[in-house]
Design an enzyme around this catalytic site. Sequence first.
Site, PDB file in Angstrom:
ATOM      1  N   GLY A  62       0.810  -1.219   0.000  1.00 48.44           N
ATOM      2  CA  GLY A  62       0.000   0.000   0.000  1.00 48.44           C
ATOM      3  C   GLY A  62       0.839   1.264   0.000  1.00 48.44           C
ATOM      4  N   THR A  63       1.894   1.285   0.777  1.00 45.25           N
ATOM      5  CA  THR A  63       2.704   2.499   0.892  1.00 45.25           C
ATOM      6  C   THR A  63       3.315   2.862  -0.459  1.00 45.25           C
ATOM      7  OG1 THR A  63       3.180   1.978   3.186  1.00 45.25           O
ATOM      8  CG2 THR A  63       4.677   3.519   2.113  1.00 45.25           C
ATOM      9  N   ASN A  86      -8.618   2.885   8.259  1.00 47.56           N
ATOM     10  CA  ASN A  86      -8.063   1.722   8.966  1.00 47.56           C
ATOM     11  C   ASN A  86      -8.245   1.779  10.477  1.00 47.56           C
ATOM     12  OD1 ASN A  86      -6.146   3.856   8.138  1.00 47.56           O
ATOM     13  ND2 ASN A  86      -4.805   2.877   9.611  1.00 47.56           N
ATOM     14  N   GLN A 139      -7.828  -1.133   2.804  1.00 48.98           N
ATOM     15  CA  GLN A 139      -8.696  -1.842   3.756  1.00 48.98           C
ATOM     16  C   GLN A 139      -9.953  -2.402   3.087  1.00 48.98           C
ATOM     17  OE1 GLN A 139      -7.941  -2.702   6.837  1.00 48.98           O
ATOM     18  NE2 GLN A 139      -6.128  -1.436   7.183  1.00 48.98           N
ATOM     19  N   SER A 173      -3.076  -3.868  -0.707  1.00 42.39           N
ATOM     20  CA  SER A 173      -1.958  -4.498   0.001  1.00 42.39           C
ATOM     21  C   SER A 173      -2.324  -5.929   0.385  1.00 42.39           C
ATOM     22  CB  SER A 173      -1.673  -3.668   1.260  1.00 42.39           C
ATOM     23  OG  SER A 173      -0.719  -4.308   2.061  1.00 42.39           O
ATOM     24  N   GLY A 174      -1.459  -6.884   0.036  1.00 45.43           N
ATOM     25  CA  GLY A 174      -1.765  -8.308   0.229  1.00 45.43           C
ATOM     26  C   GLY A 174      -1.878  -8.760   1.672  1.00 45.43           C
ATOM     27  N   HIS A 175      -1.087  -8.144   2.565  1.00 49.78           N
ATOM     28  CA  HIS A 175      -1.076  -8.672   3.940  1.00 49.78           C
ATOM     29  C   HIS A 175      -2.314  -8.292   4.743  1.00 49.78           C
ATOM     30  CE1 HIS A 175       0.377  -5.128   6.440  1.00 49.78           C
ATOM     31  NE2 HIS A 175       0.688  -4.676   5.248  1.00 49.78           N
ATOM     32  N   THR A 205      13.764  -6.872  -9.894  1.00 49.87           N
ATOM     33  CA  THR A 205      13.276  -8.231 -10.160  1.00 49.87           C
ATOM     34  C   THR A 205      11.978  -8.459  -9.399  1.00 49.87           C
ATOM     35  OG1 THR A 205      15.529  -8.969 -10.502  1.00 49.87           O
ATOM     36  CG2 THR A 205      13.909 -10.682 -10.011  1.00 49.87           C
ATOM     37  N   CYS A 238      -4.460  10.286  22.937  1.00 53.43           N
ATOM     38  CA  CYS A 238      -3.433  10.359  23.977  1.00 53.43           C
ATOM     39  C   CYS A 238      -2.614   9.079  24.052  1.00 53.43           C
ATOM     40  CB  CYS A 238      -4.071  10.653  25.332  1.00 53.43           C
ATOM     41  SG  CYS A 238      -5.372   9.489  25.716  1.00 53.43           S
TER      42      CYS A 238
HETATM   43  N1  PLP Z   1      -3.137   2.449   3.726  1.00 55.45           N
HETATM   44  C1  PLP Z   1      -3.906   1.941   4.699  1.00 55.45           C
HETATM   45  C2  PLP Z   1      -5.325   2.404   4.835  1.00 55.45           C
HETATM   46  C3  PLP Z   1      -3.389   0.981   5.570  1.00 55.45           C
HETATM   47  O1  PLP Z   1      -4.169   0.482   6.561  1.00 55.45           O
HETATM   48  C4  PLP Z   1      -2.040   0.569   5.409  1.00 55.45           C
HETATM   49  C5  PLP Z   1      -1.441  -0.394   6.344  1.00 55.45           C
HETATM   50  O2  PLP Z   1      -1.446  -0.230   7.547  1.00 55.45           O
HETATM   51  C6  PLP Z   1      -1.290   1.125   4.368  1.00 55.45           C
HETATM   52  C7  PLP Z   1      -1.879   2.060   3.546  1.00 55.45           C
HETATM   53  C8  PLP Z   1       0.116   0.701   4.127  1.00 55.45           C
HETATM   54  O3  PLP Z   1       0.142  -0.547   3.470  1.00 55.45           O
HETATM   55  P1  PLP Z   1       1.464  -1.428   3.466  1.00 55.45           P
HETATM   56  O4  PLP Z   1       1.647  -1.961   4.847  1.00 55.45           O
HETATM   57  O5  PLP Z   1       1.174  -2.520   2.476  1.00 55.45           O
HETATM   58  O6  PLP Z   1       2.567  -0.556   3.012  1.00 55.45           O
END
Ligand code: PLP
Length: 386
Positions: A72-73, A156, A184, A204-206, A242, A330
């Site tokens: 995702g990032t 998230n 998500q 994102s796969g995980h 790769t 907090c």
């Molecule tokens: N965007 C959202 C809404 C997420 O919940 C996350 C992961 O916590 C990410 C992006 C980042 O994804 P990744 O861990 O695959 O880089």
Amino acid sequence: MNQIAYLDNAATTQLDPKVLESMIPYMEEYYGNPSSIYALGRQSRLAIESSRKQVAEMLGVKATSIYFTSGGTESNNTAIAAAVNELGCTHIITSPIEHHAVLHTVEHYCQYNKLSCSLVKLNAMGEVDLPDLENQLAAYTKQGHKCLVSLMHANNEIGVLLEIEAVGVIARRHGAIFHSDCVQTIGHYPINLIDYGVHFASASGHKFHGPKGTGILYVSDGTKFGALIHGGSQERKKRAGTENVHGIIGFTKALALAMDNFLHDHSYIKSLNKRMRLGLKAISKNISFNSSENSLYTVLSVNFPAGTHTDLMLALMDRKGIYASGGSACSSGDDGGSHVITALKKDLPGATIRFSFSKMTSVEAIDFTLEFISSMLLPKDQAVIL
Ligand code: PLP
């Protein structure tokens, strides 16, 4: 073995054994470099291209619009960079509750490329104020800006959902580029990205029982974009390096399992979420929720009564083998608390904790957690017992 309640599935999910099984041959047997032209390499290339086709079919788009990434990032970074560098966007409209993979990237481009940025208004539940988005787009476009709208499909931390199709329509009406962080939701809902009207979408796969370090960026047909990572000509010169062949296989298998079993998994996870919600309400009427019953079914963000503390509750639960996340202004985060809860401007006197569920969460884990929470709160639910 002690009982464990893993209730942090929005952070990451356990790898599905079937996903692992699908990946192993691509580490042991079909280990060729997909760029090599002999048979062993061609087998890897074929596996990637057939995965791309499958992923595209599941998301209702063409195979040529799917790029495999590290997650995702990276996908969010690539989309935002493309909007700025290739598509001429000079103003970015986003929301204060986006993931840092969007917010920090937007800040970076605003700082270094001297772009402007504005935040769309949200209501108390975190829902995007669509008339405000429309007004902002009209105003910035009138000033001569080309706009990028970057809004997440589901949050998230609190699970609030975006009216994504409506945003797609509004963005197009103003000639804006629309990116949605669907990390998500892809793998959690049947999705047709064409219907959403997005130019870019990230997954994102995980987050759905696939391997970590895998993801996709969807880029709509005809949308120009450039590489974020330079080097070889992999991913049609848009993402050098790769390919993570076994990761791509795992991502695809995880998505296929999620889509094939959606109806069953969705109703099971929803029932867990409801059980947790009702169980918490039965423990104390002073417990409230940041997630509505219509929000993302995998997430339940909970506000505990005055006198409770997020870090303390998380630590006590951790000792008991109950794993959840903080989601409080907090609580200690990498920068001092949850920017999401802060943005909602709620006056929360106690702890805020996010519980998130998956198909691998058991009913026993929910009941065990409820029992422990009940024992942690004093009879008048004022504080946490040490
Ligand atoms: N965007 C959202 C809404 C997420 O919940 C996350 C992961 O916590 C990410 C992006 C980042 O994804 P990744 O861990 O695959 O880089």
